[in-house]
Design a protein around this motif. Structure first.
Motif, mmCIF file in Angstrom:
data_model
loop_
_atom_site.group_PDB
_atom_site.id
_atom_site.type_symbol
_atom_site.label_atom_id
_atom_site.label_comp_id
_atom_site.label_asym_id
_atom_site.label_seq_id
_atom_site.Cartn_x
_atom_site.Cartn_y
_atom_site.Cartn_z
ATOM 1 N N ILE A 89 0.835 -1.203 0.000
ATOM 2 C CA ILE A 89 0.000 0.000 0.000
ATOM 3 C C ILE A 89 0.868 1.250 0.000
ATOM 4 O O ILE A 89 0.634 2.200 -0.746
ATOM 5 C CB ILE A 89 -0.935 -0.003 1.230
ATOM 6 N N THR B 274 -1.850 5.829 5.327
ATOM 7 C CA THR B 274 -2.579 4.661 5.829
ATOM 8 C C THR B 274 -1.709 3.416 5.777
ATOM 9 O O THR B 274 -1.770 2.568 6.670
ATOM 10 C CB THR B 274 -3.857 4.460 5.000
ATOM 11 N N VAL C 84 -3.059 7.751 1.095
ATOM 12 C CA VAL C 84 -2.941 6.290 0.968
ATOM 13 C C VAL C 84 -1.626 5.809 1.571
ATOM 14 O O VAL C 84 -1.567 4.825 2.307
ATOM 15 C CB VAL C 84 -3.055 5.885 -0.519
ATOM 16 N N ILE D 143 0.551 3.447 8.794
ATOM 17 C CA ILE D 143 -0.196 3.103 10.011
ATOM 18 C C ILE D 143 -0.419 1.589 10.063
ATOM 19 O O ILE D 143 -0.233 0.949 11.105
ATOM 20 C CB ILE D 143 -1.543 3.864 10.046
ATOM 21 N N THR D 144 -0.797 1.019 8.884
ATOM 22 C CA THR D 144 -1.019 -0.429 8.831
ATOM 23 C C THR D 144 0.258 -1.196 9.178
ATOM 24 O O THR D 144 0.205 -2.235 9.835
ATOM 25 C CB THR D 144 -1.504 -0.829 7.431
ATOM 26 N N PHE D 145 1.415 -0.667 8.764
ATOM 27 C CA PHE D 145 2.689 -1.330 9.087
ATOM 28 C C PHE D 145 2.898 -1.393 10.590
ATOM 29 O O PHE D 145 3.250 -2.440 11.137
ATOM 30 C CB PHE D 145 3.832 -0.568 8.419
#
Lengths: 115, 233, 230
Positions: A10, A36, A33, A39-41
């Motif tokens: 991403i 985000t 994107v 953050i997901t990592f």
């Protein structure tokens, strides 16, 4: 592990969008994107230590398999700050477009197509 | 395991869709959806705190801020010559085929129109601070003469010769006849010449021209015919 | 041009693949339950994420609040140089008018709850502020700009923001005056699981809640003032 791989995908998708998009609004959306993805990592990093949310129930004496709270604590403040900074850059884009009457980076910089 | 794989694939696919969008409004709505699915993912992988923050900010507030910021993102500077039926300022604002087409185009691109009246054709070469010039421009008059503009045809028309030797197009003749400046007998019916009405696009705003060509090609024939019938009869 | 774009895409894909391969080097930490028990003993906060960002890493959070304040000031400052629109057209629908007030009350109550139980369950000041800001946004969509100004006393909000920032700084250096370290949790810890426990964590949650609420509210107000409702 799968979440970590997806987060890196991403992030780099957002990176490519940030470089190749010409419209400033679409550029900022690509930066969002990317944000985000980062953050997901971090959330994926905390998920490697355990699968349950790191909130203790005081009735249960010995909860196992709790997620690591430190990456979550690091990233949770940055979401709100990211929102504020994004709004600031949107205002700057609005100023730029009201003076130049376009959102295209090429037209703002007065470039010509080289190819 | 299946949950992780499916949520991750949804996230990657949504990120790709957001980045590949070319229209800002669609991309904003889709990025709201992307944030919401990211929030669901965080909830399932043990981070409810982060999930709440992401859902309330990414899915709601950022979308609002983007949409308000997008409104009037850039202006389309239009110069026009009064021509009833094509473009004219009436009692209830602007009306005419060209104005309605430009309005649809600007709504599609989230731009605002800045209209300015021009008096005559003569000074067109000097007018460089316009993106679009319209008002009954005919292709055959201008083809090959203008270096600073590109022509985008949108509607077919005929050119008639009057007895005085003037070449006039269909709408202009109709307006002149209706206002009584020339009589129908003056028009030579035999010298028909097929040509097209055009938008003049400044070479500086080439991307607007490309976008307008795309828009006119993809426009629904039914809507286009409706606009023409409503304004020109 | 096309060649340059292709080069960028290919090099990014290569870097991406290298990053994914090097992911295997990241070590995994297993955290034992004793660690969590130690955190609860020291801070009395059942939500360990809150315990980290409002107790152990408070220094970091304070400066994030500074960054937030600065960017809100930037937004207000730059938006003031954009001419404000003359004609403000709100949604004028009776159903919307009624339910927006209803939604406003619900969102404020929910926000205060989320802020107060930030150390017991998911939530906290940042989320609560955004929830309250969303409620204010819904109300302001249905009102005229002058009505909004009268109702929310917009000219006072920037002074409230400064007051909150000042009290956050004072709270962090107050422990020095009573003979403790700065950034130390100086209030009594209380009984585990109560709302009034965990020292100054609920206090900071409330302050951050007000800060983020006023910040997001002034973003909404100035955007609507200078750009109009959608």
């Amino acid at each position: 592990m799968i979440i970590l791989i997806c987060s890196i995908l991403i992030t780099f998708i957002g990176f490519i969008g940030t470089i190749l998009k010409k419209n400033l609004i679409l550029k900022m959306l690509s930066v969002g994107v990317m944000n985000t993805g980062v953050i997901t990592f971090f959330v994926g990093l905390s998920y490697r230590s355990g699968k349950a949310a790191p909130i203790i129930d005081k009735l249960l004496k010995n909860q196992q398999d709790l997620a690591d709270p430190i990456p979550q604590a690091v990233i949770i403040t940055s979401i709100v700050i990211g929102f504020a900074v994004l709004t600031f850059s949107l205002v700057y884009i609005m100023l730029l477009t009201s003076r130049r009457s376009t959102m295209d980076v090429k037209r703002i910089e007065g470039e010509t197509d080289e190819s | 395991m299946f949950l992780e794989i499916s949520l991750g694939i949804i996230l990657v696919v949504l990120a790709l869709i957001v980045v590949l969008q070319n229209k800002p409004l669609k991309a904003i709505i889709l990025s709201g959806a992307f944030s919401a699915s990211a929030a669901i993912t965080y909830f399932f992988i043990g981070a409810p705190d982060v999930a709440m923050a992401e859902a309330s900010i990414g899915a709601v507030f950022t979308t609002f801020v983007y949409i308000v910021a997008l409104k009037h993102s850039g202006k389309l500077r239009v110069g026009y010559i009064d021509q009833a039926g094509l473009i004219k300022r009436g009692a209830h604002g602007y009306e005419g085929v060209e104005y309605e087409l430009l309005k649809l185009f600007s709504e599609d691109r989230a731009m605002s129109l800045e209209m300015k009246k021009i008096d005559s054709f003569d000074s067109i070469e000097k007018l460089e601070n316009f993106d679009i010039i319209c008002g009954g421009m005919v292709e055959s008059t201008f083809s090959g003469k203008l270096r600073d503009f590109m022509l985008i045809p949108y509607l077919e028309t005929n050119i008639f010769k009057t007895k005085k030797g003037e070449k006039l197009d269909l709408v202009r003749i109709k307006n002149l006849v209706l206002s009584g400046q020339i009589s129908p007998q003056d028009i030579d019916q035999n010298t028909k010449e097929f040509t097209k009405y055009v938008f003049l696009i400044s070479k500086e705003s080439e991307d607007v021209g490309k976008a307008l060509t795309d828009f006119l090609q993809n426009l629904d024939k039914k809507i286009f015919n409706d606009i023409v019938r409503r304004n020109l009869g | 041009m096309r060649f340059k774009n292709l080069l960028i895409v290919i090099s990014t894909i290569i870097v991406c693949l290298v990053t994914i391969v090097s992911l295997t080097d990241i070590p995994t930490f297993k955290i034992s339950f004793e660690e969590f028990e130690r955190i609860i003993e020291e801070t009395n906060s059942l939500n360990t994420v809150t315990a980290y960002y409002l107790n152990y890493r408070l220094y970091d959070t304070i400066f994030e609040i500074f960054v937030f304040t600065l960017s809100i000031y930037g937004v207000v400052f730059f938006l003031n140089s954009v001419p404000s629109i003359e004609k403000h057209v709100p949604f004028n629908d009776p159903v919307m008018n009624f339910y927006s007030k209803f939604a406003f009350i619900i969102s404020i109550v929910a926000a205060i709850y989320i802020a107060l139980v930030g150390h017991l369950s998911p939530g906290g000041g940042f989320v609560a502020g955004i929830v309250a800001g969303t409620g204010m946004m819904i109300v302001s969509l249905t009102k005229n700009i002058d009505e909004i100004k009268d109702q929310f006393k917009i000219e006072n909000i920037s002074s409230y923001e400064k007051l909150i920032l000042l009290s956050v700084i004072l709270l962090t250096i107050f422990p020095v005056l009573i003979g403790k370290r700065s950034f130390q949790n100086f209030l009594p810890l209380g009984k585990t699981g109560r709302i009034l426990s965990a020292g100054f964590i609920p206090l900071f949650d409330l302050l951050i809640f007000l800060k983020v609420m006023f910040g997001s509210w002034s973003i909404t107000f100035y955007f609507i003032k200078h750009r109009g409702v959608v």
